[in-house]
Write an enzyme that holds these catalytic residues in place. Structure first.
Site, PDB file in Angstrom:
ATOM      1  N   ASP A  59       0.820  -1.211   0.075  1.00 18.46           N
ATOM      2  CA  ASP A  59      -0.041   0.136   0.148  1.00 18.46           C
ATOM      3  C   ASP A  59       0.630   1.283  -0.071  1.00 18.46           C
ATOM      4  O   ASP A  59       0.527   2.192  -0.531  1.00 18.46           O
ATOM      5  CB  ASP A  59      -0.954   0.110   1.529  1.00 18.46           C
ATOM      6  N   SER A 106      17.181   2.372  -1.402  1.00 13.78           N
ATOM      7  CA  SER A 106      16.296   1.209  -1.535  1.00 13.78           C
ATOM      8  C   SER A 106      15.724   0.843  -2.577  1.00 13.78           C
ATOM      9  O   SER A 106      16.246   1.035  -3.541  1.00 13.78           O
ATOM     10  CB  SER A 106      14.926   1.827  -0.577  1.00 13.78           C
ATOM     11  N   GLU A 136      18.722 -13.768  -5.436  1.00 15.38           N
ATOM     12  CA  GLU A 136      19.312 -14.085  -4.460  1.00 15.38           C
ATOM     13  C   GLU A 136      18.144 -13.615  -3.372  1.00 15.38           C
ATOM     14  O   GLU A 136      16.992 -12.933  -3.616  1.00 15.38           O
ATOM     15  CB  GLU A 136      20.573 -13.237  -4.165  1.00 15.38           C
ATOM     16  N   LYS A 138      16.468 -12.043   0.004  1.00 12.87           N
ATOM     17  CA  LYS A 138      16.119 -10.910   0.610  1.00 12.87           C
ATOM     18  C   LYS A 138      15.757 -11.381   2.078  1.00 12.87           C
ATOM     19  O   LYS A 138      14.760 -11.392   2.719  1.00 12.87           O
ATOM     20  CB  LYS A 138      14.855 -10.127   0.042  1.00 12.87           C
ATOM     21  N   ASP A 140      15.622 -10.778   5.801  1.00  6.64           N
ATOM     22  CA  ASP A 140      14.945  -9.847   6.704  1.00  6.64           C
ATOM     23  C   ASP A 140      15.373  -9.564   7.789  1.00  6.64           C
ATOM     24  O   ASP A 140      15.476 -10.373   9.147  1.00  6.64           O
ATOM     25  CB  ASP A 140      13.282 -10.519   6.934  1.00  6.64           C
ATOM     26  N   GLU A 196      23.603  -7.913   5.031  1.00  5.53           N
ATOM     27  CA  GLU A 196      22.334  -7.893   6.229  1.00  5.53           C
ATOM     28  C   GLU A 196      22.987  -8.513   7.402  1.00  5.53           C
ATOM     29  O   GLU A 196      23.308  -9.528   7.417  1.00  5.53           O
ATOM     30  CB  GLU A 196      21.170  -8.669   5.493  1.00  5.53           C
ATOM     31  N   TYR A 248      25.686  -8.916   0.204  1.00  8.18           N
ATOM     32  CA  TYR A 248      24.961  -8.891  -0.875  1.00  8.18           C
ATOM     33  C   TYR A 248      25.586  -7.750  -1.867  1.00  8.18           C
ATOM     34  O   TYR A 248      24.982  -7.742  -3.186  1.00  8.18           O
ATOM     35  CB  TYR A 248      23.603  -8.480  -0.706  1.00  8.18           C
ATOM     36  N   LYS A 337       8.611  -9.435  -3.266  1.00  5.72           N
ATOM     37  CA  LYS A 337       8.319  -9.304  -2.087  1.00  5.72           C
ATOM     38  C   LYS A 337       7.229 -10.294  -1.882  1.00  5.72           C
ATOM     39  O   LYS A 337       6.140 -10.444  -2.643  1.00  5.72           O
ATOM     40  CB  LYS A 337       7.617  -8.158  -1.462  1.00  5.72           C
ATOM     41  N   CYS A 431      -3.125  -4.898  40.959  1.00  2.00           N
ATOM     42  CA  CYS A 431      -3.542  -6.077  40.513  1.00  2.00           C
ATOM     43  C   CYS A 431      -5.112  -6.116  39.902  1.00  2.00           C
ATOM     44  O   CYS A 431      -5.965  -5.811  40.780  1.00  2.00           O
ATOM     45  CB  CYS A 431      -3.294  -7.215  41.192  1.00  2.00           C
ATOM     46  N   CYS A 434      -6.621  -8.826  42.747  1.00  2.00           N
ATOM     47  CA  CYS A 434      -6.715  -8.800  44.168  1.00  2.00           C
ATOM     48  C   CYS A 434      -6.242  -7.442  44.571  1.00  2.00           C
ATOM     49  O   CYS A 434      -6.177  -7.258  45.946  1.00  2.00           O
ATOM     50  CB  CYS A 434      -5.448  -9.903  44.783  1.00  2.00           C
ATOM     51  N   CYS A 449       2.164  -9.108  39.862  1.00  2.00           N
ATOM     52  CA  CYS A 449       1.473  -9.062  41.133  1.00  2.00           C
ATOM     53  C   CYS A 449       2.315  -9.831  42.027  1.00  2.00           C
ATOM     54  O   CYS A 449       2.423 -11.005  42.049  1.00  2.00           O
ATOM     55  CB  CYS A 449       0.073  -9.589  41.082  1.00  2.00           C
ATOM     56  N   CYS A 455      -3.359 -14.446  45.386  1.00  3.60           N
ATOM     57  CA  CYS A 455      -4.074 -13.583  44.388  1.00  3.60           C
ATOM     58  C   CYS A 455      -4.482 -14.831  43.568  1.00  3.60           C
ATOM     59  O   CYS A 455      -4.013 -16.097  43.231  1.00  3.60           O
ATOM     60  CB  CYS A 455      -3.025 -13.252  43.471  1.00  3.60           C
TER      61      CYS A 455
END
Length: 693
Positions: A59, A106, A136, A138, A140, A196, A248, A337, A431, A434, A449, A455
């Site tokens: 998006d 990028s 190759e 990508k 992450d 990376e 890379y 992607k 809490c 209690c 707690c 409790c």
């Protein structure tokens, strides 16, 4: 004359209307461009500064492409500060900011094969030559640029906004994949390593096991853990994380080592001692790149690290130079992607649950959505820091993904849909069960707690844990029954199970005489359970199943453990300061001591038996096992014990680290996953028994 006046008046009206329409259209276009810029700036700020993505990559790219097209068509509205003129946003200056000598661009993203075909057509049209590609993975992780001079590592800089990044040299020196000095003599005098930094799933699991032993929250995913590790102030802690690095690209200052192709560039890096990906392919057509993508898509789930796509680059460096760059990206590279499934829904409320150990766990209640084939109504929020980072408000429109394709999580919000009257989510001070004032765990975002003896959820949770299969394994005594017994004030701690009588059980809901007798029989049978399981079952904070076994190897009785010093406890393998302090604190509480003495008086095993932890053979040494399906020749617990008695190791999930999967009847997803991996030996129950003789 009158007709001419009328005609002139009509023409004038038309011109005025035309000019007005042009003016209005121009104003609308300008407003649209400015609106897009403002929205993209906000998304950049959320992602790079707040580390809080509020929009999917797909998006975002659509919005950016729309803005680029409008600016190209209407150059009079160009702006040097437009998102199309730069990469990313503001630098987070936790470390000194350093200018990149060579900008870190990028990549343009593609989400289907049509995008790739269009990209190839644009390249061929530009250079009027046939083109070859290198495909190759990508990775992450976190991008890095490292300067080498005369074979020595000089400086390491994060990607930042592409123009400048943060100097993290000392931390990068702790990554073993990255050489501090290069022994090869015939290498460039000055060059940049581009690559990376990432973390394997195996390393992440190891880190999280130790964090859980210390009572810390596990990390959420490899990418964020790797990125966060690079900014740790203590470089020694970076070394412990076991980060990896893959190259890379090499950028060489002079032409002493001219390479003709990107593939040769990577091979030069490999020759100099840098790690490059095992999954690299020279592709002589777009069809070959598609085959590579389809192949990796199948193998992706079996990789020990995260990837979020495939990078395609024009192989010829001469063609790369001809193609050049846009304001944002190299024209000679594209990222295909993999699209993570993410959906938007409404946050209805946040509930704060108290766990067995007292940790307060925030859970988001969502307007139900279908995600990954399941109906999602709740999502984890982990801790207060996540809530603050997301700036969550009730009735926010939130983006939900499945973490690791299993646990739903909120990954961002849609700020444009927030109501002016929505209330921010705040973490409780007391809490929720209690009303005891909460305390914060040191150096953590977690609250707990401290009223662990009284409790309600903690008391009931500890008793449910005590009867669980891996602890005392008291059958027919489930959570609902324990809840009823606690409400009726018949039990308050595990020792009370051994005082129960049939006439106390029969009045409970859905309790028949036979069910009551089965519960009493199960309680009596639990007196035969070995010491290590009882120690796990009594619920000492931070003492898990594995730690309990190691403690029993070193302390033969509960009294020996009770009287152990801090120094003696810390000498036990895998027992750190937090676990040792927790054990000492447990035995300093008079109510816990009374419970232990009562358990002893009822005949519960609180000392090591003669054959406990005895190894019968080393026939399974170094081998890992997992059992699945309905077993008929032995129980799963007996099977796991047999593995340990023959010096093997039980693991909890199917992965490439698994050697043997032993299957019973109706084996399901674990069997299918093992078959997909292809390297796991699959046995039936009899074959397993034959293996151990």
């Amino acid at each position: 004359m009158t007709n001419l006046v009328i005609l002139f008046s009509v023409i004038l009206d038309v011109l005025v209307i035309f000019a007005l329409n042009n003016f209005l259209m121009s104003e609308n276009i300008q407003q649209k461009i400015e609106s897009l810029r403002e929205e993209l700036h906000q998304h950049n700020y959320n992602y790079y500064v707040l580390d809080n993505s509020t929009i999917s990559d797909k998006d975002f790219d659509k919005l950016l492409n729309e803005l680029q097209n409008l600016e190209t068509k209407y150059p009079e509205y160009q702006n040097n500060n437009s998102p199309t003129q730069r990469v990313g946003g503001t630098i987070t200056k936790n470390f000194p900011a350093v200018q990149h000598q060579y900008r870190m661009y990028s990549l343009d993203n593609s989400y289907d094969f049509h995008d790739l075909e269009d990209w190839e057509k644009r390249i061929i049209k530009t250079i009027n030559e046939p083109v070859e590609f290198v495909a190759e993975l990508k990775y992450d992780g976190a991008s890095i640029s490292i300067l080498y001079e005369n074979g020595k590592l000089v400086q390491a800089i994060t990607r930042g906004d592409g123009y400048q990044g943060d100097d993290i040299t000392e931390n990068v020196k702790k990554i073993f994949d990255i050489p501090l000095e290069i022994s090869k003599k015939d290498i460039p005098k000055r060059f940049y390593f581009r690559g990376e930094i990432y973390l394997t799933y195996n390393k992440l699991n190891t880190i999280n096991r130790y964090r859980e032993l210390e009572g810390l929250e596990p990390f959420m995913n490899p990418r964020n853990t790797a990125s966060g590790s690079l900014k740790l102030q203590d470089s020694a802690e970076v070394r412990k994380r076991g980060l990896c690095a893959v190259c890379y690209q090499l950028i060489i200052d002079d032409n002493a080592f001219p390479t003709m192709s990107h593939y040769e560039n990577l091979k030069l890096a490999e020759y100099m001692g840098f790690k490059i990906s095992k999954y690299i392919k020279e592709c002589y057509s777009m069809e070959e790149t598609k085959e590579f993508i389809l192949d990796i898509t199948k193998k992706r789930k079996n990789l020990d690290f995260e990837i979020d796509g495939i990078v395609l680059k024009v192989n010829s460096l001469q063609q790369q130079r001809l193609l050049g760059y846009t304001a944002k990206s190299p024209r000679w590279a594209s990222a295909y992607k993999f699209e993570a499934e993410r959906k938007e829904t409404t946050l209805l409320s946040v509930k704060f649950q108290v766990g067995r150990t007292g940790t307060i766990n925030p859970v988001a209640e969502l307007e139900p959505i279908s995600l990954g084939g399941t109906l999602v109504k709740r999502a984890t929020l982990h801790n207060e820091d996540i809530i603050k980072k997301l700036d969550l408000h009730i009735l926010d429109r939130v983006f939900v993904e499945k973490g690791g394709e299993i646990i739903p999580k909120i990954v961002g919000i849609n700020p444009l849909m927030r109501s002016l009257y929505s209330e921010p989510v705040t973490f409780p001070i007391n809490c929720p069960e209690c009303e005891t004032k909460l305390e914060k765990l040191e150096d953590q975002a977690a609250y707990y707690c401290p009223n662990y003896l009284h409790c309600h959820p903690q008391v009931v949770g500890r008793m449910i844990h005590y009867v669980s299969r891996k602890a005392l394994n008291i059958e027919n005594l489930g959570g609902e029954t324990i809840e009823q017994l606690y409400r009726e004030k018949l039990i308050e701690n595990p020792a009370d199970f051994y005082t129960l009588k049939k006439e106390q059980l029969l009045p409970l809901e859905r309790m028949a005489e036979k069910s009551a007798q089965n519960i009493l029989d199960g309680i009596e049978k639990s007196k035969e359970v070995p010491f290590e399981k009882v120690l796990f079952g009594i619920g000492i904070k931070h003492v898990g199943e594995t730690v309990a076994k190691k403690l029993v190897k070193n302390f033969s009785t509960i009294d020996e453990l009770k009287n152990a010093t801090l120094e003696e406890l810390c000498q036990v393998e895998d027992i750190g300061m937090k676990i040792a302090v927790s054990i000492i604190d447990f035995f300093q509480n008079s109510e816990n001591i009374l419970m232990i003495e009562r358990l002893k008086s009822y005949g519960v095993q609180l000392e090591k038996g003669e054959n406990t932890n005895e190894v019968l053979s080393n026939v399974l040494e170094g081998k890992t096992f997992l059992f699945t399906g309905k077993l008929s020749l032995f129980t799963r617990e007996q099977a796991e014990e047999m593995v340990e008695k023959h010096n093997g190791k039980n693991i909890s999930a199917v992965s490439k680290n698994l050697n043997y999967l032993v299957v019973g009847e109706k084996a399901g997803s674990k069997l299918k996953k093992a078959q997909d991996i292809g390297t796991i030996t699959i046995l039936d129950e009899q074959q397993f028994l034959d293996l151990i003789g």
